[in-house]
Design a protein around this motif. Structure first.
Motif, PDB file in Angstrom:
ATOM      1  N   SER A   7       0.791  -1.226   0.000  1.00  0.00           N
ATOM      2  CA  SER A   7       0.000   0.000   0.000  1.00  0.00           C
ATOM      3  C   SER A   7       0.828   1.283   0.000  1.00  0.00           C
ATOM      4  CB  SER A   7      -0.936   0.017   1.209  1.00  0.00           C
ATOM      5  OG  SER A   7      -0.183   0.072   2.405  1.00  0.00           O
ATOM      6  N   ILE A   8       2.160   1.166   0.044  1.00  0.00           N
ATOM      7  CA  ILE A   8       3.017   2.358   0.095  1.00  0.00           C
ATOM      8  C   ILE A   8       4.130   2.235  -0.937  1.00  0.00           C
ATOM      9  CG2 ILE A   8       4.636   3.692   1.492  1.00  0.00           C
ATOM     10  CD1 ILE A   8       3.096   2.824   3.953  1.00  0.00           C
ATOM     11  N   ARG A   9       4.374   3.317  -1.670  1.00  0.00           N
ATOM     12  CA  ARG A   9       5.513   3.423  -2.585  1.00  0.00           C
ATOM     13  C   ARG A   9       6.260   4.696  -2.220  1.00  0.00           C
ATOM     14  NH1 ARG A   9       3.938  -0.966  -4.182  1.00  0.00           N
ATOM     15  NH2 ARG A   9       3.723  -1.697  -6.298  1.00  0.00           N
ATOM     16  N   VAL A  10       7.582   4.575  -2.089  1.00  0.00           N
ATOM     17  CA  VAL A  10       8.435   5.730  -1.816  1.00  0.00           C
ATOM     18  C   VAL A  10       9.529   5.751  -2.879  1.00  0.00           C
ATOM     19  CG1 VAL A  10       9.972   6.864  -0.177  1.00  0.00           C
ATOM     20  CG2 VAL A  10       7.994   5.589   0.665  1.00  0.00           C
ATOM     21  N   TYR A  11       9.620   6.865  -3.604  1.00  0.00           N
ATOM     22  CA  TYR A  11      10.639   7.063  -4.630  1.00  0.00           C
ATOM     23  C   TYR A  11      11.567   8.179  -4.149  1.00  0.00           C
ATOM     24  CZ  TYR A  11       7.423   4.408  -7.511  1.00  0.00           C
ATOM     25  OH  TYR A  11       6.595   3.443  -7.998  1.00  0.00           O
ATOM     26  N   PHE A  12      12.837   7.840  -3.974  1.00  0.00           N
ATOM     27  CA  PHE A  12      13.798   8.822  -3.488  1.00  0.00           C
ATOM     28  C   PHE A  12      14.303   9.677  -4.642  1.00  0.00           C
ATOM     29  CE2 PHE A  12      13.818   5.450  -0.366  1.00  0.00           C
ATOM     30  CZ  PHE A  12      13.634   6.171   0.800  1.00  0.00           C
ATOM     31  N   VAL A  13      14.487  10.959  -4.368  1.00  0.00           N
ATOM     32  CA  VAL A  13      14.898  11.933  -5.379  1.00  0.00           C
ATOM     33  C   VAL A  13      16.302  12.423  -5.032  1.00  0.00           C
ATOM     34  CG1 VAL A  13      14.370  14.173  -6.408  1.00  0.00           C
ATOM     35  CG2 VAL A  13      12.510  12.646  -5.731  1.00  0.00           C
ATOM     36  N   THR A  14      17.194  12.307  -6.007  1.00  0.00           N
ATOM     37  CA  THR A  14      18.552  12.802  -5.827  1.00  0.00           C
ATOM     38  C   THR A  14      18.536  14.313  -5.933  1.00  0.00           C
ATOM     39  OG1 THR A  14      19.384  10.811  -6.866  1.00  0.00           O
ATOM     40  CG2 THR A  14      20.913  12.639  -6.661  1.00  0.00           C
ATOM     41  N   GLY A  15      19.157  14.956  -4.995  1.00  0.00           N
ATOM     42  CA  GLY A  15      19.220  16.418  -5.026  1.00  0.00           C
ATOM     43  C   GLY A  15      20.530  16.882  -5.632  1.00  0.00           C
ATOM     44  N   SER A  16      21.206  17.756  -4.945  1.00  0.00           N
ATOM     45  CA  SER A  16      22.451  18.340  -5.449  1.00  0.00           C
ATOM     46  C   SER A  16      23.646  17.425  -5.283  1.00  0.00           C
ATOM     47  CB  SER A  16      22.742  19.644  -4.716  1.00  0.00           C
ATOM     48  OG  SER A  16      21.726  20.567  -4.983  1.00  0.00           O
ATOM     49  N   ARG A  17      23.493  16.326  -4.588  1.00  0.00           N
ATOM     50  CA  ARG A  17      24.623  15.416  -4.369  1.00  0.00           C
ATOM     51  C   ARG A  17      24.785  14.466  -5.549  1.00  0.00           C
ATOM     52  NH1 ARG A  17      23.610  14.280   2.038  1.00  0.00           N
ATOM     53  NH2 ARG A  17      24.067  16.412   2.652  1.00  0.00           N
ATOM     54  N   ARG A  18      25.210  15.040  -6.645  1.00  0.00           N
ATOM     55  CA  ARG A  18      25.447  14.290  -7.872  1.00  0.00           C
ATOM     56  C   ARG A  18      26.934  14.322  -8.186  1.00  0.00           C
ATOM     57  NH1 ARG A  18      20.874  13.990 -11.050  1.00  0.00           N
ATOM     58  NH2 ARG A  18      19.112  15.009 -10.087  1.00  0.00           N
ATOM     59  N   ILE A  19      27.376  13.339  -8.917  1.00  0.00           N
ATOM     60  CA  ILE A  19      28.788  13.277  -9.294  1.00  0.00           C
ATOM     61  C   ILE A  19      29.177  14.499 -10.113  1.00  0.00           C
ATOM     62  CG2 ILE A  19      30.467  11.979 -10.665  1.00  0.00           C
ATOM     63  CD1 ILE A  19      28.962   9.432  -9.799  1.00  0.00           C
ATOM     64  N   SER A  20      28.293  14.940 -11.004  1.00  0.00           N
ATOM     65  CA  SER A  20      28.614  16.102 -11.837  1.00  0.00           C
ATOM     66  C   SER A  20      28.805  17.367 -10.990  1.00  0.00           C
ATOM     67  CB  SER A  20      27.515  16.337 -12.873  1.00  0.00           C
ATOM     68  OG  SER A  20      26.280  16.605 -12.249  1.00  0.00           O
ATOM     69  N   ASN A  21      27.996  17.528  -9.947  1.00  0.00           N
ATOM     70  CA  ASN A  21      28.156  18.705  -9.083  1.00  0.00           C
ATOM     71  C   ASN A  21      29.459  18.634  -8.283  1.00  0.00           C
ATOM     72  OD1 ASN A  21      25.816  19.807  -9.997  1.00  0.00           O
ATOM     73  ND2 ASN A  21      24.622  19.337  -8.181  1.00  0.00           N
ATOM     74  N   PHE A  22      29.835  17.428  -7.810  1.00  0.00           N
ATOM     75  CA  PHE A  22      31.113  17.277  -7.118  1.00  0.00           C
ATOM     76  C   PHE A  22      32.259  17.635  -8.060  1.00  0.00           C
ATOM     77  CE2 PHE A  22      28.773  14.505  -4.145  1.00  0.00           C
ATOM     78  CZ  PHE A  22      29.272  14.983  -2.942  1.00  0.00           C
ATOM     79  N   CYS A  23      32.173  17.177  -9.304  1.00  0.00           N
ATOM     80  CA  CYS A  23      33.231  17.465 -10.282  1.00  0.00           C
ATOM     81  C   CYS A  23      33.326  18.964 -10.566  1.00  0.00           C
ATOM     82  CB  CYS A  23      32.984  16.699 -11.572  1.00  0.00           C
ATOM     83  SG  CYS A  23      33.191  14.921 -11.399  1.00  0.00           S
ATOM     84  N   TRP A  24      32.180  19.612 -10.832  1.00  0.00           N
ATOM     85  CA  TRP A  24      32.198  21.044 -11.128  1.00  0.00           C
ATOM     86  C   TRP A  24      32.708  21.856  -9.939  1.00  0.00           C
ATOM     87  CZ3 TRP A  24      32.587  22.963 -15.597  1.00  0.00           C
ATOM     88  CH2 TRP A  24      31.964  22.393 -16.690  1.00  0.00           C
ATOM     89  N   ALA A  25      32.293  21.503  -8.734  1.00  0.00           N
ATOM     90  CA  ALA A  25      32.741  22.244  -7.549  1.00  0.00           C
ATOM     91  C   ALA A  25      34.248  22.088  -7.365  1.00  0.00           C
ATOM     92  CB  ALA A  25      31.990  21.758  -6.314  1.00  0.00           C
ATOM     93  N   SER A  26      34.764  20.892  -7.599  1.00  0.00           N
ATOM     94  CA  SER A  26      36.203  20.658  -7.455  1.00  0.00           C
ATOM     95  C   SER A  26      37.000  21.394  -8.522  1.00  0.00           C
ATOM     96  CB  SER A  26      36.497  19.156  -7.546  1.00  0.00           C
ATOM     97  OG  SER A  26      35.831  18.463  -6.532  1.00  0.00           O
ATOM     98  N   VAL A  27      36.545  21.320  -9.775  1.00  0.00           N
ATOM     99  CA  VAL A  27      37.238  22.008 -10.864  1.00  0.00           C
ATOM    100  C   VAL A  27      37.245  23.518 -10.627  1.00  0.00           C
ATOM    101  CG1 VAL A  27      37.052  22.594 -13.323  1.00  0.00           C
ATOM    102  CG2 VAL A  27      36.901  20.214 -12.587  1.00  0.00           C
ATOM    103  N   LEU A  28      36.099  24.054 -10.205  1.00  0.00           N
ATOM    104  CA  LEU A  28      36.041  25.499  -9.930  1.00  0.00           C
ATOM    105  C   LEU A  28      36.966  25.892  -8.786  1.00  0.00           C
ATOM    106  CD1 LEU A  28      32.252  26.279 -10.318  1.00  0.00           C
ATOM    107  CD2 LEU A  28      34.121  27.451 -11.460  1.00  0.00           C
ATOM    108  N   LEU A  29      37.025  25.081  -7.740  1.00  0.00           N
ATOM    109  CA  LEU A  29      37.887  25.394  -6.604  1.00  0.00           C
ATOM    110  C   LEU A  29      39.360  25.366  -7.016  1.00  0.00           C
ATOM    111  CD1 LEU A  29      38.043  26.070  -3.609  1.00  0.00           C
ATOM    112  CD2 LEU A  29      38.120  23.617  -3.150  1.00  0.00           C
ATOM    113  N   LEU A  30      39.754  24.333  -7.755  1.00  0.00           N
ATOM    114  CA  LEU A  30      41.151  24.237  -8.199  1.00  0.00           C
ATOM    115  C   LEU A  30      41.503  25.357  -9.179  1.00  0.00           C
ATOM    116  CD1 LEU A  30      41.505  20.378  -8.653  1.00  0.00           C
ATOM    117  CD2 LEU A  30      42.570  21.808  -6.903  1.00  0.00           C
ATOM    118  N   GLY A  31      40.628  25.601 -10.134  1.00  0.00           N
ATOM    119  CA  GLY A  31      40.889  26.653 -11.119  1.00  0.00           C
ATOM    120  C   GLY A  31      40.957  28.033 -10.493  1.00  0.00           C
TER     121      GLY A  31
END
Length: 184
Positions: A7-31
């Motif tokens: 009787s219950i379905r729960v679908y989890f939604v990925t927010g900002s914790r994505r691999i692409s966001n980690f990559c962009w944040a790291s590249v921006l910090l290093l650059g």
């Protein structure tokens, strides 16, 4: 990751914790760190970081511009890291047939309205709609059509599922709720 029962379905939604966001944040910090170090090196007249030579760069105007870009990039990177830490956009979609409610929950930026939780009745759900846009940046979004309300998107806007996956998810959810699927 999803949770299922009779009787219950729960679908989890990925927010900002994505691999692409980690990559962009790291590249921006290093650059931005590199830009700032080169700008400071041009001011002091000697290399702060041996891998980033700055002896040929004059402080006015190139060094000032490099420092400015370094500081600006640092703040953009800080914004990315904060949204990742707070998991902006993350949450879940919960369908409870036993209680007759549908609850989309999302996390936002810190403040009074950080947690967005809206309760809807499952009897007000008219249909499950699939919104597909092809082209240079394809987009496939699953939406719920409610009586007298706007359509509610399920999942995150950045989720780019394959067409088969989104069709299967829509069909499974429509069977569970006893509504139709439309809007291909």
């Amino acid at each position: 990751m999803n949770s299922r029962s009779e009787s219950i379905r729960v679908y989890f939604v990925t927010g900002s914790r994505r691999i692409s966001n980690f990559c962009w944040a790291s590249v921006l910090l290093l650059g931005s760190s590199g830009f700032f170090c080169v700008g400071l090196s041009s001011y002091f007249g000697k290399d702060i970081v041996p891998l980033l030579p700055a002896q040929q760069i004059l402080f006015v105007p190139q060094g000032i511009v490099m420092c400015f870009y370094g500081i600006a990039g640092f703040f953009v990177s800080l914004y990315f890291w904060c949204t990742i830490y707070w998991d902006v956009g993350g949450g879940y979609d919960r369908f409870d047939k036993g209680r007759g409610i549908f609850i989309p929950f999302r996390r936002g930026f810190p403040g009074r309205n950080r947690r967005v939780l809206i309760q809807n009745l499952t009897k007000d759900i008219q249909a499950i709609r699939i919104d597909v846009q092809q082209g240079l940046s394809p987009r496939r979004v699953l939406r719920i059509k409610m009586k007298g309300h706007q359509e509610i998107p399920l999942g995150h806007v950045g989720d780019n599922f394959a067409l088969r996956e989104i069709e299967e998810k829509a069909a499974e959810l429509a069977r569970f709720l006893g509504v139709s699927v439309g809007g291909f």
